[in-house]
Design a protein around this motif. Structure first.
Motif, short mmCIF file in Angstrom:
data_model
loop_
_atom_site.label_atom_id
_atom_site.label_comp_id
_atom_site.label_asym_id
_atom_site.label_seq_id
_atom_site.Cartn_x
_atom_site.Cartn_y
_atom_site.Cartn_z
N GLU A 164 10.11 -4.92 -45.26
CA GLU A 164 10.12 -4.14 -44.31
C GLU A 164 10.68 -4.08 -42.95
OE1 GLU A 164 9.23 -0.96 -46.10
OE2 GLU A 164 9.85 -1.91 -48.17
N ALA A 165 10.35 -4.71 -42.60
CA ALA A 165 10.91 -5.74 -40.80
C ALA A 165 11.89 -5.65 -40.97
CB ALA A 165 9.77 -6.73 -40.62
N ILE B 139 3.16 -10.44 -50.77
CA ILE B 139 2.98 -9.61 -49.25
C ILE B 139 3.75 -10.28 -48.37
CG2 ILE B 139 0.95 -8.72 -48.02
CD1 ILE B 139 -0.92 -8.75 -50.39
N THR B 140 3.67 -11.09 -47.93
CA THR B 140 4.44 -11.69 -46.78
C THR B 140 5.83 -11.44 -47.14
OG1 THR B 140 2.92 -13.81 -46.71
CG2 THR B 140 4.82 -13.76 -44.96
N ALA C 251 7.29 -7.98 -38.58
CA ALA C 251 6.56 -8.22 -39.61
C ALA C 251 5.25 -8.75 -39.18
CB ALA C 251 6.82 -9.32 -41.07
N LYS C 252 5.07 -9.72 -38.16
CA LYS C 252 4.10 -10.36 -37.61
C LYS C 252 3.52 -11.19 -38.68
CE LYS C 252 2.11 -5.85 -35.39
NZ LYS C 252 0.77 -5.11 -35.40
N GLU D 39 7.26 -8.95 -48.69
CA GLU D 39 7.72 -7.85 -48.39
C GLU D 39 7.54 -7.16 -47.02
OE1 GLU D 39 8.92 -5.27 -51.08
OE2 GLU D 39 9.40 -7.50 -52.15
N LYS D 40 6.91 -7.76 -46.19
CA LYS D 40 6.03 -7.19 -45.12
C LYS D 40 7.93 -7.94 -44.37
CE LYS D 40 2.77 -8.65 -42.79
NZ LYS D 40 1.59 -8.90 -42.58
#
Length: 205
Positions: free
Chosen positions: A24-25, A17-18, A47-48, A20-21
């Protein structure tokens, strides 16, 4: 043992998940800022995620961009890997024109990220080296198709299939970048039809 496996699965899921974040960011930041102005800090902030966590997945912005480039190029590879077993010049021309059209149409569809790749190729050695690998993969596939046509007797055997493959790929690449820069002076349909006609008339009997 079951509890341990569940813990591993959860860590793996968080890791995926990290990652992919971050990807995407990165897409958003690269498209908005362009290659040169984008920084890894901007991507991490978007991405935070934590800095330390981000660097577990990627070494820097070039590393991220190369992954994004490969993701986009998978769509181009699918076009290039269209089964190619024509029995006549006409069949070959139809397949090749469809491939050329699909290739250039995809460049049009993926223009925002392709623009970033184009910028990066001119500034980053890592991205440029990766693009050369991509070029080589396409050329090898084209060369294989030409060799098949020569062996089956529908293409002239007097031409070096590797040289012809490079010429055909670089012709497509030139128009691809024109489309990406929005500099094409004709439609994708007209470009693909014209270059296919020139290519096949010189190669096929």
């Amino acid at each position: 043992m079951v509890i341990e496996n569940e813990a591993i699965d959860k860590r793996h899921l968080r890791s995926v998940i990290t990652r992919e974040k971050l990807l995407e960011a990165a897409k958003e930041v690269f498209v908005k800022e362009g290659y040169q102005k984008t920084t890894i800090s901007q991507i991490i902030k978007k991405a935070k995620v934590g800095y330390g966590t981000a660097y577990v997945h990627f070494e820097g912005k070039d590393d991220i961009l190369i992954v994004l480039m490969e993701d986009v190029m998978q769509q181009f590879y699918q076009i290039a890997e269209t089964p190619f077993f024509p029995q006549t010049k006409e069949e070959a021309e139809e397949i090749i024109q469809t491939q050329a059209y699909s290739f250039l149409k995809l460049a049009e569809k993926e223009r925002p990220m392709m623009r970033v790749f184009h910028q990066a190729i001119g500034f980053s050695t890592a991205v440029s080296n990766n693009w050369r690998k991509i070029q080589t993969k396409f050329i090898q596939g084209i060369s294989k198709d030409i060799a098949y046509s020569q062996q089956s007797g529908i293409a002239g055997k007097g031409l070096n299939h590797e040289i012809v493959a490079r010429a055909w790929f670089y012709t497509n690449e030139m128009y691809l970048w024109e489309i990406v820069r929005d500099e094409n002076l004709a439609t994708v349909e007209e470009i693909s039809k014209t270059i296919t006609s020139i290519y096949t008339s010189g190669l096929y009997k």
